[in-house]
Scaffold this active site. Structure first.
Site, PDB file in Angstrom:
ATOM      1  N   LYS A 111       0.812  -1.140  -0.154  1.00  0.00           N
ATOM      2  CA  LYS A 111      -0.001  -0.066  -0.015  1.00  0.00           C
ATOM      3  C   LYS A 111       0.878   1.260   0.101  1.00  0.00           C
ATOM      4  O   LYS A 111       0.412   2.286  -0.628  1.00  0.00           O
ATOM      5  CB  LYS A 111      -0.860   0.070   1.065  1.00  0.00           C
ATOM      6  N   LYS A 197      -4.707  -9.966  -5.965  1.00  0.00           N
ATOM      7  CA  LYS A 197      -6.060 -10.341  -5.138  1.00  0.00           C
ATOM      8  C   LYS A 197      -6.912  -9.560  -5.424  1.00  0.00           C
ATOM      9  O   LYS A 197      -6.800  -8.153  -5.834  1.00  0.00           O
ATOM     10  CB  LYS A 197      -6.111 -10.547  -3.652  1.00  0.00           C
ATOM     11  N   LYS A 200     -11.131  -4.351  -3.060  1.00  0.00           N
ATOM     12  CA  LYS A 200     -12.177  -3.296  -3.285  1.00  0.00           C
ATOM     13  C   LYS A 200     -11.814  -1.950  -3.773  1.00  0.00           C
ATOM     14  O   LYS A 200     -12.152  -1.109  -4.174  1.00  0.00           O
ATOM     15  CB  LYS A 200     -13.087  -3.209  -2.153  1.00  0.00           C
TER      16      LYS A 200
HETATM   17  P1  TYM Z   1     -10.228  -6.401   4.148  1.00  0.00           P
HETATM   18  O1  TYM Z   1     -11.610  -5.041   4.406  1.00  0.00           O
HETATM   19  O2  TYM Z   1      -9.477  -6.103   3.080  1.00  0.00           O
HETATM   20  O3  TYM Z   1     -10.909  -7.515   3.955  1.00  0.00           O
HETATM   21  C1  TYM Z   1     -12.049  -8.246   4.609  1.00  0.00           C
HETATM   22  C2  TYM Z   1     -12.034  -9.647   4.489  1.00  0.00           C
HETATM   23  O4  TYM Z   1     -12.234 -10.140   3.238  1.00  0.00           O
HETATM   24  C3  TYM Z   1     -11.057 -10.922   2.979  1.00  0.00           C
HETATM   25  N1  TYM Z   1     -10.798 -10.644   1.575  1.00  0.00           N
HETATM   26  C4  TYM Z   1     -10.612 -11.674   0.686  1.00  0.00           C
HETATM   27  N2  TYM Z   1     -10.784 -13.168   0.752  1.00  0.00           N
HETATM   28  C5  TYM Z   1     -10.642 -13.779  -0.360  1.00  0.00           C
HETATM   29  N3  TYM Z   1     -10.203 -13.007  -1.716  1.00  0.00           N
HETATM   30  C6  TYM Z   1     -10.231 -11.863  -1.693  1.00  0.00           C
HETATM   31  N4  TYM Z   1      -9.913 -11.231  -2.986  1.00  0.00           N
HETATM   32  C7  TYM Z   1     -10.238 -11.073  -0.715  1.00  0.00           C
HETATM   33  N5  TYM Z   1     -10.141  -9.757  -0.467  1.00  0.00           N
HETATM   34  C8  TYM Z   1     -10.463  -9.616   0.996  1.00  0.00           C
HETATM   35  C9  TYM Z   1      -9.676 -10.371   3.981  1.00  0.00           C
HETATM   36  O5  TYM Z   1      -8.890 -11.400   4.098  1.00  0.00           O
HETATM   37  C10 TYM Z   1     -10.820 -10.201   5.090  1.00  0.00           C
HETATM   38  O6  TYM Z   1     -11.120 -11.271   5.867  1.00  0.00           O
HETATM   39  N6  TYM Z   1      -7.480  -5.344   7.912  1.00  0.00           N
HETATM   40  C11 TYM Z   1      -8.584  -5.894   7.517  1.00  0.00           C
HETATM   41  C12 TYM Z   1     -10.065  -5.450   8.462  1.00  0.00           C
HETATM   42  C13 TYM Z   1      -9.864  -5.546   9.982  1.00  0.00           C
HETATM   43  C14 TYM Z   1     -10.029  -6.816  10.646  1.00  0.00           C
HETATM   44  C15 TYM Z   1      -9.609  -6.619  11.959  1.00  0.00           C
HETATM   45  C16 TYM Z   1     -10.124  -8.119  10.493  1.00  0.00           C
HETATM   46  C17 TYM Z   1      -9.606  -4.557  10.603  1.00  0.00           C
HETATM   47  N7  TYM Z   1      -9.581  -4.924  11.865  1.00  0.00           N
HETATM   48  C18 TYM Z   1      -9.407  -7.321  13.145  1.00  0.00           C
HETATM   49  C19 TYM Z   1     -10.093  -9.177  11.495  1.00  0.00           C
HETATM   50  C20 TYM Z   1      -9.653  -8.534  12.733  1.00  0.00           C
HETATM   51  C21 TYM Z   1      -8.874  -5.681   6.173  1.00  0.00           C
HETATM   52  O7  TYM Z   1      -8.598  -4.629   5.539  1.00  0.00           O
HETATM   53  O8  TYM Z   1      -9.948  -6.562   5.480  1.00  0.00           O
END
Ligand code: TYM
Length: 333
Positions: A111, A197, A200
């Site tokens: 990032k 991957k 969003k």
């Molecule tokens: P984020 O918003 O990027 O993604 C949310 C969840 O979706 C999963 N994910 C995917 N899984 C499969 N294929 C993909 N292309 C894909 N893109 C995203 C991510 O692994 C995630 O599980 N930092 C985290 C949010 C967060 C969080 C937390 C998670 C903040 N605090 C505490 C767990 C516990 C994030 O940005 O996820």
């Protein structure tokens, strides 16, 4: 009951990757675990956000949580910034982590590189300390498991390190969480560049499927997905990442194994693979979109989120107070 914590960052709206890799599993876990699921808006602002867009993304993700089947009576669902202890514990954890370990986080490396090249050339400090806030999210609730996609595993491992460090240095205040990597470590990939991957925050709208895309959009995006010229439908991530990604999506949507998916496409062509994959996605998202429409303009979502924040605050504040005691921050205790 064992506890789970997880979240989605509203830096965009919910993608099919978020759903298949995370939210789908939250629903399955609800009866067996005590779930804390939130909208990670404090994480979203680690990259520049437009105010109105951020609000819309937050509202869509929160509403989608419920539309996908998260039950406000079973799980605690809230907005991160409604529970101030997240930021407070995040600060404390910043003081207990090192620049070295935070520099090794691959999400930060990716990032920050992107921020430098496509942004205005600056890297927000919050992007660097993102993992300590995430550790706070998890440790505040004594989570036993953190269900996430494989891309977030490193952050959960850092969380474990920080928790162990503080438990050893001060006193046993934290439960050590375990990452629960969903979908057999499978990532849903970008449709236009299937070596990365599906994200969003992608700049190319054709590369990602959103949970609120219309059937026409889904069909046209899948039709335009990058494959290869071999014409053979088999699962081979290295040599055939595009075809493999479609097989992955198809198999998860249909609730079958990759092997069964490959078998389904015996003697069929890429056109069939794309049509059937698009149909499989539409079948999954249509009922969710129906519920979304009903909920979006009702006051239910706000009520549920307020209740969720109240419950979360009780637990989080207690834990924060314990941590402050452990570190000697509370006067007289
Ligand atoms: P984020 O918003 O990027 O993604 C949310 C969840 O979706 C999963 N994910 C995917 N899984 C499969 N294929 C993909 N292309 C894909 N893109 C995203 C991510 O692994 C995630 O599980 N930092 C985290 C949010 C967060 C969080 C937390 C998670 C903040 N605090 C505490 C767990 C516990 C994030 O940005 O996820």
């Amino acid at each position: 009951k064992k506890r789970m914590v997880s979240a989605i960052t509203p830096s965009g709206t919910m993608t099919l990757g978020n759903y298949l890799g995370a939210v789908k599993h939250f629903i399955d876990f609800q009866d067996e675990y005590e779930m804390f699921i939130f909208v990670a808006n404090l994480h979203a602002i680690t990259i520049p956000q437009e105010k109105e867009k951020l609000r819309k993304n937050m509202k869509e993700i929160a509403t989608l949580y419920f539309a996908c089947g998260l039950d406000p009576h079973k799980s605690t669902i809230f907005v991160q910034s409604d529970v101030m202890a997240h930021a407070q514990l995040g600060w404390i954890l910043n003081t207990q982590s090192t620049i070295g370990e935070l520099s090794r986080m691959s999400q930060f490396k990716d990032k920050s590189k992107k921020a430098e090249t496509t942004g205005k050339g600056y890297i927000p400090a919050g992007l660097f300390t993102y993992p300590t806030l995430m550790a706070a999210d998890i440790l505040l609730y004594d989570a036993n498991f953190v269900p996430v996609g494989v891309d977030q595993k490193q952050h959960v491992e850092l969380t474990r390190d920080l928790a162990e460090r503080i438990n050893n240095k001060y006193s046993d205040v934290f439960t050590i969480p375990e990452p629960l990597i969903t979908e057999n470590k499978i990532k849903i990939m970008d449709l236009q560049d299937p070596t990365k991957k599906m994200s969003k925050s992608s700049d190319n709208p054709k590369a990602i499927i959103l949970m609120l895309d219309t059937p026409e959009m889904i069909k046209s995006k899948i039709k335009a997905a990058l494959t290869d010229s071999e014409g053979i439908i088999k699962y081979d991530i290295v040599n055939k990442p595009g075809v493999s990604n479609l097989l992955t999506i198809y198999s998860i949507c249909k609730n079958i194994t990759i092997k069964e998916a490959v078998k389904n496409f015996e003697n069929k062509n890429y056109g069939d693979l794309k049509n059937e994959t698009a149909e499989a996605i539409i079948e999954i998202v249509s009922p969710i979109q129906e519920k979304f429409k009903k909920l979006y303009n009702s006051s239910d979502v706000e009520d549920w989120l307020n209740n969720g924040a109240n419950k979360a605050n009780l637990i989080a504040n207690k834990k924060l107070n314990k941590v402050q005691n452990a570190l000697g921050l509370n006067f007289n205790r």
